[in-house]
Design an enzyme around this catalytic site. Structure first.
Site, PDB file in Angstrom:
ATOM      1  N   ASN A  11       0.847  -1.194   0.000  1.00  0.00           N
ATOM      2  CA  ASN A  11       0.000   0.000   0.000  1.00  0.00           C
ATOM      3  C   ASN A  11       0.887   1.250   0.000  1.00  0.00           C
ATOM      4  O   ASN A  11       1.496   1.583   1.012  1.00  0.00           O
ATOM      5  CB  ASN A  11      -0.900  -0.075   1.255  1.00  0.00           C
ATOM      6  CG  ASN A  11      -1.865   1.085   1.348  1.00  0.00           C
ATOM      7  OD1 ASN A  11      -1.603   2.158   0.836  1.00  0.00           O
ATOM      8  ND2 ASN A  11      -2.983   0.865   2.033  1.00  0.00           N
ATOM      9  N   ASP A  74       0.133  -2.990  10.228  1.00  0.00           N
ATOM     10  CA  ASP A  74      -1.182  -3.589  10.037  1.00  0.00           C
ATOM     11  C   ASP A  74      -2.172  -2.668  10.719  1.00  0.00           C
ATOM     12  O   ASP A  74      -1.971  -2.248  11.866  1.00  0.00           O
ATOM     13  CB  ASP A  74      -1.282  -5.008  10.595  1.00  0.00           C
ATOM     14  CG  ASP A  74      -2.486  -5.713   9.970  1.00  0.00           C
ATOM     15  OD1 ASP A  74      -2.470  -5.923   8.745  1.00  0.00           O
ATOM     16  OD2 ASP A  74      -3.452  -6.013  10.681  1.00  0.00           O
ATOM     17  N   SER A  75      -3.207  -2.321   9.997  1.00  0.00           N
ATOM     18  CA  SER A  75      -4.113  -1.314  10.521  1.00  0.00           C
ATOM     19  C   SER A  75      -5.528  -1.611  10.077  1.00  0.00           C
ATOM     20  O   SER A  75      -5.753  -2.493   9.248  1.00  0.00           O
ATOM     21  CB  SER A  75      -3.670   0.069  10.040  1.00  0.00           C
ATOM     22  OG  SER A  75      -3.351   0.033   8.664  1.00  0.00           O
ATOM     23  N   TYR A 158     -10.859   4.258   4.323  1.00  0.00           N
ATOM     24  CA  TYR A 158     -12.117   4.746   4.913  1.00  0.00           C
ATOM     25  C   TYR A 158     -12.054   6.228   5.281  1.00  0.00           C
ATOM     26  O   TYR A 158     -12.937   6.732   5.967  1.00  0.00           O
ATOM     27  CB  TYR A 158     -12.455   3.911   6.158  1.00  0.00           C
ATOM     28  CG  TYR A 158     -12.629   2.429   5.860  1.00  0.00           C
ATOM     29  CD1 TYR A 158     -13.855   1.944   5.412  1.00  0.00           C
ATOM     30  CD2 TYR A 158     -11.574   1.536   5.999  1.00  0.00           C
ATOM     31  CE1 TYR A 158     -14.018   0.590   5.118  1.00  0.00           C
ATOM     32  CE2 TYR A 158     -11.725   0.182   5.719  1.00  0.00           C
ATOM     33  CZ  TYR A 158     -12.958  -0.277   5.276  1.00  0.00           C
ATOM     34  OH  TYR A 158     -13.124  -1.614   4.987  1.00  0.00           O
ATOM     35  N   ASP A 159     -11.004   6.939   4.858  1.00  0.00           N
ATOM     36  CA  ASP A 159     -10.846   8.349   5.232  1.00  0.00           C
ATOM     37  C   ASP A 159     -12.066   9.226   4.927  1.00  0.00           C
ATOM     38  O   ASP A 159     -12.406  10.093   5.736  1.00  0.00           O
ATOM     39  CB  ASP A 159      -9.588   8.943   4.568  1.00  0.00           C
ATOM     40  CG  ASP A 159      -8.312   8.528   5.288  1.00  0.00           C
ATOM     41  OD1 ASP A 159      -8.416   8.024   6.423  1.00  0.00           O
ATOM     42  OD2 ASP A 159      -7.212   8.695   4.718  1.00  0.00           O
ATOM     43  N   ARG A 185      -1.757   5.969  12.675  1.00  0.00           N
ATOM     44  CA  ARG A 185      -0.420   5.683  12.119  1.00  0.00           C
ATOM     45  C   ARG A 185       0.576   6.700  12.638  1.00  0.00           C
ATOM     46  O   ARG A 185       1.720   6.370  12.949  1.00  0.00           O
ATOM     47  CB  ARG A 185      -0.493   5.717  10.580  1.00  0.00           C
ATOM     48  CG  ARG A 185       0.772   5.257   9.890  1.00  0.00           C
ATOM     49  CD  ARG A 185       0.527   4.919   8.430  1.00  0.00           C
ATOM     50  NE  ARG A 185      -0.396   3.789   8.296  1.00  0.00           N
ATOM     51  CZ  ARG A 185      -1.680   3.899   7.961  1.00  0.00           C
ATOM     52  NH1 ARG A 185      -2.193   5.085   7.672  1.00  0.00           N
ATOM     53  NH2 ARG A 185      -2.458   2.846   7.905  1.00  0.00           N
TER      54      ARG A 185
HETATM   55  P1  ITT Z   1      -0.483  -4.152   3.308  1.00  0.00           P
HETATM   56  O1  ITT Z   1      -1.109  -5.337   4.013  1.00  0.00           O
HETATM   57  O2  ITT Z   1       0.209  -4.537   2.046  1.00  0.00           O
HETATM   58  O3  ITT Z   1       0.339  -3.296   4.223  1.00  0.00           O
HETATM   59  P2  ITT Z   1      -3.207  -3.190   3.183  1.00  0.00           P
HETATM   60  O4  ITT Z   1      -3.863  -1.938   2.665  1.00  0.00           O
HETATM   61  O5  ITT Z   1      -3.801  -4.519   2.753  1.00  0.00           O
HETATM   62  O6  ITT Z   1      -1.656  -3.153   2.801  1.00  0.00           O
HETATM   63  P3  ITT Z   1      -3.874  -3.786   5.937  1.00  0.00           P
HETATM   64  O7  ITT Z   1      -4.017  -5.234   5.749  1.00  0.00           O
HETATM   65  O8  ITT Z   1      -3.162  -3.266   7.141  1.00  0.00           O
HETATM   66  O9  ITT Z   1      -3.121  -3.070   4.734  1.00  0.00           O
HETATM   67  O10 ITT Z   1      -5.313  -3.152   5.880  1.00  0.00           O
HETATM   68  C1  ITT Z   1      -5.483  -1.827   6.216  1.00  0.00           C
HETATM   69  C2  ITT Z   1      -6.815  -1.339   5.693  1.00  0.00           C
HETATM   70  O11 ITT Z   1      -7.422  -0.569   6.745  1.00  0.00           O
HETATM   71  C3  ITT Z   1      -6.596  -0.368   4.539  1.00  0.00           C
HETATM   72  O12 ITT Z   1      -6.607  -1.022   3.295  1.00  0.00           O
HETATM   73  C4  ITT Z   1      -7.738   0.588   4.725  1.00  0.00           C
HETATM   74  O13 ITT Z   1      -8.908   0.029   4.182  1.00  0.00           O
HETATM   75  C5  ITT Z   1      -7.881   0.656   6.245  1.00  0.00           C
HETATM   76  N1  ITT Z   1      -7.032   1.732   6.777  1.00  0.00           N
HETATM   77  C6  ITT Z   1      -5.898   1.594   7.528  1.00  0.00           C
HETATM   78  N2  ITT Z   1      -5.375   2.793   7.812  1.00  0.00           N
HETATM   79  C7  ITT Z   1      -6.185   3.711   7.227  1.00  0.00           C
HETATM   80  C8  ITT Z   1      -6.151   5.111   7.147  1.00  0.00           C
HETATM   81  O14 ITT Z   1      -5.177   5.837   7.681  1.00  0.00           O
HETATM   82  N3  ITT Z   1      -7.137   5.710   6.490  1.00  0.00           N
HETATM   83  C9  ITT Z   1      -8.125   5.012   5.917  1.00  0.00           C
HETATM   84  N4  ITT Z   1      -8.220   3.681   5.926  1.00  0.00           N
HETATM   85  C10 ITT Z   1      -7.245   3.034   6.583  1.00  0.00           C
END
Ligand code: ITT
Length: 409
Positions: A11, A74-75, A158-159, A185
Site C-alpha cells: 500500500n 497492520d491497521s 475509509y478516510d 499511524r
Molecule cells: P499491506 O497489508 O500490504 O500493508 P493493506 O492496505 O492490505 O496493505 P492492511 O491489511 O493493514 O493493509 O489493511 C489496512 C486497511 O485498513 C486499509 O486497506 C484501509 O482500508 C484501512 N485503513 C488503515 N489505515 C487507514 C487510514 O489511515 N485511512 C483510511 N483507511 C485506513
C-alpha cells in the site's frame, strides 16, 4: 549515513504517510524503501487474529526474504455498531482484491442492516520493526465517528467516512500533515521513532534520560536480590513513558533468572514509586509459533556458532526445557520492544554475577560481546556489581570476563 528500512507493504499510501511522520519526528538518517523496490510484489497471507500478529507476519516475511531491517504496518477500522468490524479484515471487507470504494460500500451496507447511519469507531495501527537484533512493536489509535456518506478526496481507505474526535472534518478533507499529526499511524510511528532513536544510541539516550544503562543493570540486580529501596529510587527517576518502558522491561525479564515472585515484587515497588499511571507494559497475544521463530533468531544471534551444539545438548537433557527457553525466554520475553539486545544481555550478566551463577554467567558474557557489548560495558557491569553485591560477585565477574576474552578468536 542513511540507513535503509524496507517497508513491508503493498500500500503506497502507507509508505508515504510513514515517511512523512518519521521525518517530522526527526529521524532524518532513515530512508524508507517500499518492498516493491527491493523484492518486488510478494504475497503474504495475513491469517493472524490480531493487528499485532499480522504486522509481525508481514515484517517477518520480508525480513526473511531480504535480511534487511523491515517495518510493517497492520491497521484497520473498528466500528462499534458492527461489533468491531471490519477490524483485521478492513482491506478485504468486500472480498479479496476489493477496492477502497468497494469496502466503504460494504461498511455502508452493514451499517444499514443494523439501522445505523453513524457510529463511534476507531482506527488502529500496529507497527512491527524487525532487524537482526530486535523486534519492536508500537500501537496507535485514533477515536472518532463513522458516517455512511463520503466526504473529501484526500487520504485513502475509509478516510472519507471518518471524523476524528475533536474535529468536524473527515480525514479525507484534511491535509496529509493534519491527518498524520493525529492519526493512528502518526501515533504508532512517533512512538516507533522514539524507540529507534533511543535504541540507536545509548549515549544520546543517556544524555536526555534519567536512567542510564548502568541504572538498568542496577535495577536488574535489585530485582534479583530483593532491594526495593534501589528500585524505588530508580522508578522515581523514570519520568517519561520510554524510561518507564525500559525499567519495566528490565524488571520483567528478571523473572527468567530470579523467579516470578522476585520480579513481581519489584514491579509492584516500581509501580508504587512511579507516582504516574501504570508503568508501561504491553501484553502481546500469545503465539507459540511466533515466539519460537523469533526466539530461535535471537538465540542464534547471541550464541553464534555454538547455537546448534547447545540446542542438541539441551535436546538430550530435556526437550521441554529447550522449548521453554526458546519460546518463553528468548521469543516471548527477551525479544520484546524497549531494550536493545546488548542492553538486555548486560542486565542479565549483572544478575548472574549477583546470583553467583558461574556457568550461565560465562555464556552470557560471551553472548553480550557477540551482540555488540564492549569490554568497557562489562567493566561498567563490574562497577555496578561491586556497588550492590560486594567483592565476591565482582571477582567472579572479573575472572569470567577475563576467561571469555582470553578465549575470544
Ligand atoms: P499491506 O497489508 O500490504 O500493508 P493493506 O492496505 O492490505 O496493505 P492492511 O491489511 O493493514 O493493509 O489493511 C489496512 C486497511 O485498513 C486499509 O486497506 C484501509 O482500508 C484501512 N485503513 C488503515 N489505515 C487507514 C487510514 O489511515 N485511512 C483510511 N483507511 C485506513
Amino acid at each position: 549515513m542513511t540507513r535503509k528500512i524496507v517497508v513491508a507493504t503493498g500500500n503506497s499510501h502507507k509508505v508515504q504517510e510513514l515517511s512523512e511522520i518519521l521525518n517530522r519526528c526527526g529521524i532524518s538518517d532513515v530512508e524508507l524503501v517500499p518492498m516493491s523496490a527491493v523484492i518486488g510484489p510478494m504475497e503474504i497471507e495475513e491469517d493472524g487474529q490480531t493487528f499485532q500478529d499480522n504486522a509481525h507476519l508481514k515484517a517477518m516475511a520480508v525480513f526473511k526474504a531480504t535480511g534487511l531491517a523491515t517495518l510493517a504496518d497492520d491497521s484497520g477500522l473498528c466500528i462499534d455498531v458492527l461489533g468491531g468490524d471490519p477490524g483485521v479484515r478492513s482491506a478485504r471487507y468486500a472480498g479479496l482484491g476489493a477496492s477502497d470504494a468497494d469496502n466503504r460500500a460494504a461498511v455502508r451496507a452493514a451499517m444499514a442492516s443494523n439501522g445505523a447511519s453513524s457510529s463511534p469507531a476507531r482506527f488502529v495501527c500496529v507497527l512491527c520493526y524487525i532487524d537482526p537484533l530486535r523486534t519492536l512493536f508500537t500501537v496507535g489509535e485514533s477515536l472518532g465517528r463513522i458516517d455512511v456518506d463520503d466526504q473529501g478526496s484526500g487520504g485513502f481507505g475509509y478516510d472519507p467516512m471518518f471524523t476524528p474526535d475533536g474535529f468536524d472534518q473527515r480525514y479525507a478533507e484534511m491535509t496529509p500533515e493534519e491527518k498524520n499529526t493525529i492519526s493512528h499511524r502518526g501515533r504508532a510511528a512517533e512512538r516507533m521513532a522514539e524507540l529507534l532513536i533511543a535504541l540507536e544510541s545509548d549515549r544520546e539516550y543517556s544524555s536526555v534520560s534519567g536512567l542510564t544503562l548502568e541504572d538498568l543493570c542496577r535495577a536488574s540486580i535489585a530485582s534479583a536480590l530483593g532491594r526495593p529501596e534501589v528500585i524505588e529510587s530508580l522508578s522515581r527517576r523514570a519520568q517519561d513513558p520510554l524510561q518507564r518502558l525500559r525499567l519495566t522491561e528490565v524488571l520483567l525479564q528478571s523473572y527468567l533468572f530470579a523467579g516470578f515472585p522476585a520480579a513481581l515484587d519489584s514491579l509492584a515497588t516500581a509501580h508504587a514509586a512511579g507516582r504516574s499511571s501504570a508503568l508501561s507494559d504491553h501484553v502481546e497475544s500469545y503465539r507459540a509459533d511466533l515466539f519460537e521463530e523469533r526466539g530461535q533468531m535471537l538465540c542464534r544471534e547471541i550464541y553464534g556458532s555454538v547455537y546448534d551444539k547447545m540446542m542438541a545438548r539441551f535436546e538430550t537433557i530435556s526437550p521441554s526445557m529447550r522449548s521453554w527457553m526458546i519460546i518463553e525466554g528468548y521469543g516471548k520475553t527477551l525479544s520484546r520492544a524497549g531494550l536493545a539486545t546488548r542492553e538486555r544481555e548486560l542486565c542479565i550478566v549483572s544478575i548472574l554475577a549477583a546470583l553467583g551463577r558461574s556457568s550461565q554467567l560465562y555464556s552470557h558474557v560471551r553472548g553480550a560481546l557477540a551482540v555488540g557489548a564492549t569490554e568497557d560495558d562489562l567493566e561498567m557491569c563490574q562497577n555496578v556489581v561491586v556497588e550492590l553485591c560486594g567483592r565476591r560477585a565482582y571477582d567472579l565477574l572479573q575472572s569470567t570476563v577475563r576467561a571469555v576474552v582470553s578465549k575470544a578468536p
